[in-house]
Design a protein around this motif. Structure first.
Motif, PDB file in Angstrom:
ATOM      1  N   ALA A 103       0.838  -1.196   0.000  1.00 49.25           N
ATOM      2  CA  ALA A 103       0.000   0.000   0.000  1.00 49.25           C
ATOM      3  C   ALA A 103       0.875   1.250   0.000  1.00 49.25           C
ATOM      4  CB  ALA A 103      -0.924  -0.004   1.207  1.00 49.25           C
ATOM      5  N   CYS A 104       1.941   1.216   0.797  1.00 50.12           N
ATOM      6  CA  CYS A 104       2.879   2.337   0.831  1.00 50.12           C
ATOM      7  C   CYS A 104       3.489   2.584  -0.540  1.00 50.12           C
ATOM      8  CB  CYS A 104       4.014   2.056   1.808  1.00 50.12           C
ATOM      9  SG  CYS A 104       3.708   2.712   3.428  1.00 50.12           S
ATOM     10  N   ALA A 105       3.783   1.478  -1.223  1.00 46.78           N
ATOM     11  CA  ALA A 105       4.400   1.594  -2.530  1.00 46.78           C
ATOM     12  C   ALA A 105       3.445   2.244  -3.528  1.00 46.78           C
ATOM     13  CB  ALA A 105       4.832   0.218  -3.030  1.00 46.78           C
ATOM     14  N   ILE A 106       2.151   1.927  -3.391  1.00 46.18           N
ATOM     15  CA  ILE A 106       1.183   2.439  -4.365  1.00 46.18           C
ATOM     16  C   ILE A 106       0.864   3.905  -4.088  1.00 46.18           C
ATOM     17  CG2 ILE A 106      -1.174   2.222  -5.216  1.00 46.18           C
ATOM     18  CD1 ILE A 106      -0.786  -0.855  -4.517  1.00 46.18           C
ATOM     19  N   ASN A 107       0.567   4.222  -2.840  1.00 40.78           N
ATOM     20  CA  ASN A 107       0.225   5.616  -2.514  1.00 40.78           C
ATOM     21  C   ASN A 107       0.525   5.874  -1.049  1.00 40.78           C
ATOM     22  OD1 ASN A 107      -0.964   8.061  -1.881  1.00 40.78           O
ATOM     23  ND2 ASN A 107      -2.583   7.784  -3.390  1.00 40.78           N
TER      24      ASN A 107
ATOM     25  N   SER B  29       0.616   8.631   0.872  1.00 40.54           N
ATOM     26  CA  SER B  29      -0.226   9.467   1.736  1.00 40.54           C
ATOM     27  C   SER B  29      -1.551   8.769   2.027  1.00 40.54           C
ATOM     28  CB  SER B  29      -0.437  10.839   1.117  1.00 40.54           C
ATOM     29  OG  SER B  29      -0.895  10.714  -0.202  1.00 40.54           O
ATOM     30  N   ALA B  30      -2.070   8.059   1.021  1.00 45.38           N
ATOM     31  CA  ALA B  30      -3.315   7.321   1.272  1.00 45.38           C
ATOM     32  C   ALA B  30      -3.066   6.216   2.295  1.00 45.38           C
ATOM     33  CB  ALA B  30      -3.849   6.726  -0.026  1.00 45.38           C
ATOM     34  N   ALA B  31      -1.907   5.559   2.200  1.00 46.10           N
ATOM     35  CA  ALA B  31      -1.573   4.518   3.164  1.00 46.10           C
ATOM     36  C   ALA B  31      -1.503   5.108   4.572  1.00 46.10           C
ATOM     37  CB  ALA B  31      -0.249   3.855   2.794  1.00 46.10           C
ATOM     38  N   GLY B  32      -0.934   6.319   4.656  1.00 44.79           N
ATOM     39  CA  GLY B  32      -0.853   7.001   5.942  1.00 44.79           C
ATOM     40  C   GLY B  32      -2.236   7.267   6.505  1.00 44.79           C
ATOM     41  N   MET B  33      -3.164   7.631   5.628  1.00 42.73           N
ATOM     42  CA  MET B  33      -4.516   7.955   6.088  1.00 42.73           C
ATOM     43  C   MET B  33      -5.242   6.754   6.672  1.00 42.73           C
ATOM     44  SD  MET B  33      -6.168  10.616   3.444  1.00 42.73           S
ATOM     45  CE  MET B  33      -4.907  11.143   2.336  1.00 42.73           C
ATOM     46  N   VAL B  34      -4.932   5.561   6.179  1.00 48.29           N
ATOM     47  CA  VAL B  34      -5.607   4.389   6.751  1.00 48.29           C
ATOM     48  C   VAL B  34      -4.786   3.804   7.899  1.00 48.29           C
ATOM     49  CG1 VAL B  34      -6.882   3.851   4.663  1.00 48.29           C
ATOM     50  CG2 VAL B  34      -4.652   2.791   5.049  1.00 48.29           C
ATOM     51  N   GLY B  35      -3.830   4.589   8.403  1.00 46.71           N
ATOM     52  CA  GLY B  35      -3.156   4.194   9.630  1.00 46.71           C
ATOM     53  C   GLY B  35      -1.891   3.383   9.449  1.00 46.71           C
TER      54      GLY B  35
ATOM     55  N   ASP C 159       1.972   3.253   9.174  1.00 47.76           N
ATOM     56  CA  ASP C 159       3.083   4.127   9.541  1.00 47.76           C
ATOM     57  C   ASP C 159       4.175   4.034   8.468  1.00 47.76           C
ATOM     58  OD1 ASP C 159       5.191   5.450  10.571  1.00 47.76           O
ATOM     59  OD2 ASP C 159       5.231   4.401  12.491  1.00 47.76           O
ATOM     60  N   ALA C 160       4.254   5.075   7.645  1.00 46.25           N
ATOM     61  CA  ALA C 160       5.176   5.027   6.504  1.00 46.25           C
ATOM     62  C   ALA C 160       6.626   4.856   6.952  1.00 46.25           C
ATOM     63  CB  ALA C 160       5.035   6.287   5.657  1.00 46.25           C
ATOM     64  N   ARG C 161       6.979   5.461   8.115  1.00 46.15           N
ATOM     65  CA  ARG C 161       8.354   5.339   8.593  1.00 46.15           C
ATOM     66  C   ARG C 161       8.682   3.912   8.990  1.00 46.15           C
ATOM     67  NH1 ARG C 161      10.241  10.243  12.352  1.00 46.15           N
ATOM     68  NH2 ARG C 161      10.119  11.897  10.816  1.00 46.15           N
ATOM     69  N   ALA C 162       7.739   3.270   9.660  1.00 41.58           N
ATOM     70  CA  ALA C 162       7.957   1.878  10.046  1.00 41.58           C
ATOM     71  C   ALA C 162       8.091   1.007   8.809  1.00 41.58           C
ATOM     72  CB  ALA C 162       6.809   1.393  10.923  1.00 41.58           C
ATOM     73  N   MET C 163       7.317   1.326   7.796  1.00 41.15           N
ATOM     74  CA  MET C 163       7.382   0.541   6.563  1.00 41.15           C
ATOM     75  C   MET C 163       8.730   0.747   5.872  1.00 41.15           C
ATOM     76  SD  MET C 163       4.699  -1.221   6.351  1.00 41.15           S
ATOM     77  CE  MET C 163       4.372  -1.277   8.082  1.00 41.15           C
ATOM     78  N   ALA C 164       9.206   2.004   5.862  1.00 38.49           N
ATOM     79  CA  ALA C 164      10.499   2.287   5.247  1.00 38.49           C
ATOM     80  C   ALA C 164      11.607   1.528   5.977  1.00 38.49           C
ATOM     81  CB  ALA C 164      10.782   3.787   5.271  1.00 38.49           C
ATOM     82  N   LEU C 165      11.519   1.533   7.331  1.00 41.99           N
ATOM     83  CA  LEU C 165      12.500   0.794   8.130  1.00 41.99           C
ATOM     84  C   LEU C 165      12.456  -0.691   7.783  1.00 41.99           C
ATOM     85  CD1 LEU C 165      14.575   0.823  10.430  1.00 41.99           C
ATOM     86  CD2 LEU C 165      12.679   0.547  12.037  1.00 41.99           C
ATOM     87  N   THR C 166      11.249  -1.213   7.687  1.00 43.71           N
ATOM     88  CA  THR C 166      11.089  -2.618   7.312  1.00 43.71           C
ATOM     89  C   THR C 166      11.742  -2.900   5.963  1.00 43.71           C
ATOM     90  OG1 THR C 166       8.951  -2.502   8.406  1.00 43.71           O
ATOM     91  CG2 THR C 166       9.405  -4.474   7.097  1.00 43.71           C
ATOM     92  N   ALA C 167      11.533  -1.990   5.009  1.00 39.89           N
ATOM     93  CA  ALA C 167      12.097  -2.193   3.674  1.00 39.89           C
ATOM     94  C   ALA C 167      13.619  -2.253   3.731  1.00 39.89           C
ATOM     95  CB  ALA C 167      11.644  -1.071   2.741  1.00 39.89           C
ATOM     96  N   PHE C 168      14.241  -1.344   4.503  1.00 40.66           N
ATOM     97  CA  PHE C 168      15.704  -1.352   4.601  1.00 40.66           C
ATOM     98  C   PHE C 168      16.203  -2.622   5.293  1.00 40.66           C
ATOM     99  CE2 PHE C 168      17.858   2.340   2.942  1.00 40.66           C
ATOM    100  CZ  PHE C 168      16.814   3.202   2.669  1.00 40.66           C
ATOM    101  N   VAL C 169      15.477  -3.069   6.327  1.00 43.98           N
ATOM    102  CA  VAL C 169      15.878  -4.299   7.016  1.00 43.98           C
ATOM    103  C   VAL C 169      15.796  -5.483   6.068  1.00 43.98           C
ATOM    104  CG1 VAL C 169      15.197  -5.911   8.826  1.00 43.98           C
ATOM    105  CG2 VAL C 169      15.322  -3.462   9.316  1.00 43.98           C
ATOM    106  N   MET C 170      14.692  -5.552   5.324  1.00 44.31           N
ATOM    107  CA  MET C 170      14.527  -6.668   4.382  1.00 44.31           C
ATOM    108  C   MET C 170      15.615  -6.640   3.316  1.00 44.31           C
ATOM    109  SD  MET C 170      10.411  -6.853   3.777  1.00 44.31           S
ATOM    110  CE  MET C 170      10.506  -8.206   2.624  1.00 44.31           C
ATOM    111  N   ALA C 171      15.895  -5.428   2.794  1.00 41.85           N
ATOM    112  CA  ALA C 171      16.914  -5.313   1.743  1.00 41.85           C
ATOM    113  C   ALA C 171      18.280  -5.737   2.276  1.00 41.85           C
ATOM    114  CB  ALA C 171      16.969  -3.882   1.218  1.00 41.85           C
ATOM    115  N   GLY C 172      18.580  -5.329   3.530  1.00 37.41           N
ATOM    116  CA  GLY C 172      19.849  -5.720   4.134  1.00 37.41           C
ATOM    117  C   GLY C 172      19.957  -7.229   4.273  1.00 37.41           C
ATOM    118  N   ALA C 173      18.899  -7.830   4.781  1.00 39.55           N
ATOM    119  CA  ALA C 173      18.905  -9.281   4.996  1.00 39.55           C
ATOM    120  C   ALA C 173      19.016 -10.032   3.673  1.00 39.55           C
ATOM    121  CB  ALA C 173      17.639  -9.690   5.734  1.00 39.55           C
ATOM    122  N   LEU C 174      18.254  -9.595   2.660  1.00 41.09           N
ATOM    123  CA  LEU C 174      18.276 -10.299   1.368  1.00 41.09           C
ATOM    124  C   LEU C 174      19.665 -10.222   0.737  1.00 41.09           C
ATOM    125  CD1 LEU C 174      14.850  -9.171  -0.088  1.00 41.09           C
ATOM    126  CD2 LEU C 174      15.573 -11.528   0.309  1.00 41.09           C
ATOM    127  N   GLY C 175      20.272  -9.017   0.785  1.00 41.50           N
ATOM    128  CA  GLY C 175      21.610  -8.877   0.231  1.00 41.50           C
ATOM    129  C   GLY C 175      22.590  -9.787   0.948  1.00 41.50           C
TER     130      GLY C 175
END
Lengths: 329, 295, 260
Positions: free
Chosen positions: B172-176, B178-184, B186-202
């Protein structure tokens, strides 16, 4: 009040530039900073490359992570033509600049259809391709081991055979380039470049040929780098691919960032800081230099995205106006 | 070319392609969730390989444990990269973010050189080095590990993004955003998750690959670039697309070397990825420009 | 006497299968103030973008003073005398108001890289002329006092006037204004109307896209109404206000009257 006003009106710029010129003139003498002449030559060379990136990145807003490739092209054109084919070094330098400029011109059209991240990655890739070529075309370039015995530049019977002489040669080129760039920035062209940085759509709507300006400034930056590369090999009489790889390009970005991206004279500051750091302070610490470069890039971009030199300048202004009891509007 | 020879090159292509795929997935996840291209992506691979080797060889940690620890540390580095560098520069332009992640990249590389030295190292293979003969072509068990793990991870990621709450929130964050933010969400938590996943996958890629190819502190740039090419082929759309992109790039590289066409001797193998990159970027220039946020 | 400056014929533009513009026809009279109105998503800004070359068009024809614009890149259209402002203003940050307007003079000065780099007399002379002209347009927009201020430090209303001055500095014969009144208070709107009338008096054709009906009805001599990419009506203000098709198009959509 009169005094304050006169202080404010007084144009410090010529004084500052005059001081810089005198300093540059005297620095390589033994009683002054003679033992650092080689370092000062390198600062001049890197300033030339950095100014090009400042025009491209700082003024026009276009990233290049492959500037070292153009530096390398100039270096190898000069080295190969003058050593292997016996071409006059000056002629080799001119041929190198023209060839590098033409190369930049040819790749500018496809590459500037890209923006931001993609432009960054494409220029990074281009830089790496050139580095691979410098290493692999060993029959011309000497490969990873490099080539030596490159002849020196001379005017008539006057040979630039000492660092002292070459210092003046390099800084003559460097200051000429700084002056030309300064004039370009303060002109119709400079305005167009900054406008492109601000908004490409608005620039085009005012009749600016955005693609052409990007191409021109890319070519100009490539020619600056090529000239610096030529002077570099005639200074060392030796060349290998090492300075022209990815880290070489990153180092130029570090210099531009430290110098303040949109600042012509800041390029000297950036080049000097980075060279002094890596030549004088870090030699004892092995690979620590890239750790420091990395830290500099992150810290400067996080805390002063406009660049360190520009930030220091604005601190100075604020301090000065504060001292004069003036409140900035 | 004989079919067994062709198969040999195909194996080689799939093996290298797997590592490009894992790096490409990291690029894709971070880009989709944050619009940032993480130029330090290749360093996670290096960290994975280096950490697993030194935990195993210098500190005597059993290999499976060393591999898992290496992946965890790389994931933590991913988190720190986001928390310390990216999040501190919130209003940064695209250009600033590029320079910040490049800075992070050479910073990590320099630290690795300081701590572990500049020589190539090679952790032991998971299950021996006796090659298997498959239809006339040899394949190393470690290559099977690498290809297998990549395929399993692809399947898991596909399930994760489509069938779990967390995965759907990331999508949802990837698609939109601000809309994802509106439905609750947390874009920052999602960004953190993305970096953690990218680190682990690499790092997973790095730990599994390094017994095959050996690893040095400076290899992150090239691997990162090829991972970026993989993600570009996939259009930065989905992890599965990035995996297909990575495998395609691996096979193209191997085949170009196999044919030995023109300049594509093995010495110039690295240049192939860049030519593919430029070709893709230019073919898609218009489309990509439309996605790009103005700087 | 009516003289057509800009002719739009059968222009159709698709975005991903959706028609943003569908066979639009319009003839913009030279020397007059015309307006394009319509509900959100009617295709007004898209039409502007096609006229100024932000997007290419393939179906239909747009010609200016009898010359087809189809193959001309954006910057060439400016050289032909078409200038515009943007809905989101797009001033150049980190540049003063004066410098912003000086960029507008780009096509009206010639000296290039070479002359600039060596500071040849030609460059200095032209630079002085550009400076004077830019001041003239700044004063026209009532921003003469703000010349040395950073453009982004101006309040919204003045930013919009500055954008108009910048476009005027390209010395156009046709000026396109994209929602010049949006976000302005009553006083600022009056200033804007005055400026637009003065621009007309300079002999410049004006075409505006605007949501504010009061502003449009007070200014425009001819109005085109777009709805869902189609032109549904055109005429004078009073004709448009009585047109049943226009009224039904606006039903369900709140007509914007922004109060100060």
């Amino acid at each position: 009040m009169m005094n304050v006003e006169r202080l404010q009106r007084f144009n410090w710029r010529p004084v500052a530039i005059g001081f810089l010129l005198v300093l540059l003139l005297l620095m390589p003498f033994n009683w002054f900073m003679g033992q650092y002449t080689t370092l000062l030559v390198f600062i001049g060379l890197h300033t030339m490359v950095t100014v090009g990136l400042c025009l491209l990145l700082g003024y026009t807003g276009q990233v290049s992570l492959g500037q070292a490739a153009f530096y390398g092209l100039g270096a190898y054109f000069s080295a190969v033509l003058s050593k292997t084919y016996g071409v006059n070094p000056w002629l080799a330098m001119i041929i190198g600049a023209i060839a590098t400029g033409t190369f930049a011109y040819v790749i500018a059209y496809p590459i500037f259809r890209l923006k931001g991240n993609y432009l960054a990655m494409a220029t990074l890739g281009l830089g790496i391709i050139m580095y691979v070529l410098f290493r692999q075309m060993a029959q011309y370039t000497g490969g990873p081991d490099g080539m030596g015995g490159i002849p020196q530049l001379a005017i008539g019977s006057f040979v630039f055979d000492t660092p002292f002489k070459r210092y003046y040669l390099v800084w003559f080129f460097c200051l000429s380039i700084l002056l030309l760039s300064q004039n370009i920035v303060n002109s119709r062209t400079g305005r167009a470049l900054r406008a492109i940085h601000g908004s490409e759509a608005a620039s085009a709507s005012l009749g600016i040929n955005v693609a052409q300006f990007k191409m021109k400034i890319f070519v100009l930056a490539a020619v600056y780098a090529s000239l610096a590369g030529s002077l570099f090999v005639h200074h060392l009489s030796f060349v290998n691919p090492q300075p022209f790889g990815f880290l070489g390009s990153v180092m130029i970005v570090v210099m531009a960032v430290v110098g303040g991206l949109a600042s012509i004279w800041g390029a000297i500051f950036g080049a000097a800081m980075v060279r002094i750091l890596s030549d004088e302070l870090l030699l004892r610490f092995g690979e620590l230099d890239i750790v420091i470069y990395g830290l500099i890039l992150m810290l400067v971009m996080i805390f002063t995205p406009e660049g360190l030199f520009v930030r220091l300048k604005s601190y100075y202004r604020r301090w000065q106006t504060g001292r004069l009891g003036e409140v900035e509007l | 070319m004989a079919s067994d020879q062709l198969l040999q090159y195909l194996f080689s292509g799939l093996t290298h392609g797997s590592i490009y795929a894992l790096v490409g997935v990291g690029f894709t996840i971070i880009y989709a969730v944050t619009s940032i291209i993480n130029f330090a992506q290749g360093e996670f691979v290096m960290l994975g390989g280096m950490l697993s080797f030194f935990l195993f060889a210098s500190m005597g940690v059993p290999l499976p444990m060393a591999v898992i620890l290496a992946i965890i540390v790389a994931a933590v580095v991913g988190a720190l990269l986001y928390l310390l560098a990216i999040r501190s520069a919130r209003q940064a332009s695209v250009v600033s973010l590029i320079i910040i992640t490049i800075g992070a990249s050479i910073f990590i590389r320099g630290i690795a050189a300081e701590v572990w030295g500049v020589d190539a190292v090679r952790p032991p293979a998971f299950t021996g080095t006796t090659s298997w003969l498959v239809a006339g072509a040899y394949i190393q068990p470690q290559a099977v590990w690498l290809i297998g793990i990549t395929l399993v991870l692809t399947l898991l990621l596909h399930l994760f993004f489509n069938f779990t709450m967390m995965g759907k929130a990331l999508k949802a964050c990837a698609i939109n955003r601000s809309a994802a933010g509106m439905v609750g969400i947390d874009a920052r938590a999602m960004a953190l998750t993305a970096f953690v996943m990218a680190g682990a996958l690499g790092a997973i890629g790095g730990t599994v690959m390094s017994p095959l190819t050996s690893i040095t502190y400076g290899m992150g740039a090239m691997i990162g670039l090829k991972g970026f090419v993989a993600a570009s082929i996939g259009g930065f759309k989905s992890p599965v697309a990035a995996v297909i992109g990575g495998l395609t790039l691996g096979i193209v590289e191997a085949m170009a070397v196999a044919i030995g066409w023109g300049p594509f001797s093995s010495a110039y193998k690295d240049a192939i990825a860049l030519i593919v990159l430029l070709a893709i970027l230019l073919l898609r220039a218009g489309q990509l420009a439309a996605q790009e946020r103005p700087s | 006497m009516t003289n057509t400056a800009l002719q739009v014929t059968g222009v159709t533009k698709y975005f991903g299968g959706l028609a943003a513009l569908d066979g639009v026809e319009a003839a913009i009279d030279a020397g007059k103030i015309s307006a394009i109105i319509g509900p959100n998503g009617a295709g007004k800004t898209t039409l502007f973008n096609l006229i100024t070359g932000v997007y290419p068009f393939t179906v239909g024809e747009i010609s200016y003073q009898g010359t087809s614009l189809k193959k001309l890149p954006a910057h060439k259209r400016t050289q032909m005398g078409i200038a515009r402002t943007f809905q989101n203003i797009l001033l150049f940050p980190h540049m003063t108001c004066l410098e912003n307007v000086m960029v507008g003079q780009h096509t009206r000065s010639r000296y290039g890289f070479f002359e600039a780099a060596l500071r040849l007399p030609k460059s200095r002379k032209e630079e002085e002329a550009v400076n004077l002209k830019a001041m003239k347009y700044l004063n026209l927009a009532g921003l003469g006092m703000k010349a040395e201020q950073d453009a982004m430090s101006l309040p919204l209303g003045q930013q919009k006037l500055l954008a108009v001055a910048r476009a005027l500095a390209s010395e156009p014969s046709l000026l396109l204004l994209d929602e010049p009144g949006a976000g302005l208070n009553k006083l600022e709107k009056m200033e804007l109307s005055d400026l637009i009338r003065r621009i007309r008096e300079m002999g410049i054709t004006v075409l505006l896209v605007e949501h504010d009906m009061e502003l449009v009805m007070g200014l425009a001599e001819w109005i085109f109404v777009l709805d869902s990419g189609k032109k549904i009506a055109e005429g004078t203000a009073s004709q448009i206000q009585r047109d049943p098709k226009v009224i039904s198009a606006y039903l369900g959509e709140e007509v914007e009257y922004v109060e100060s």
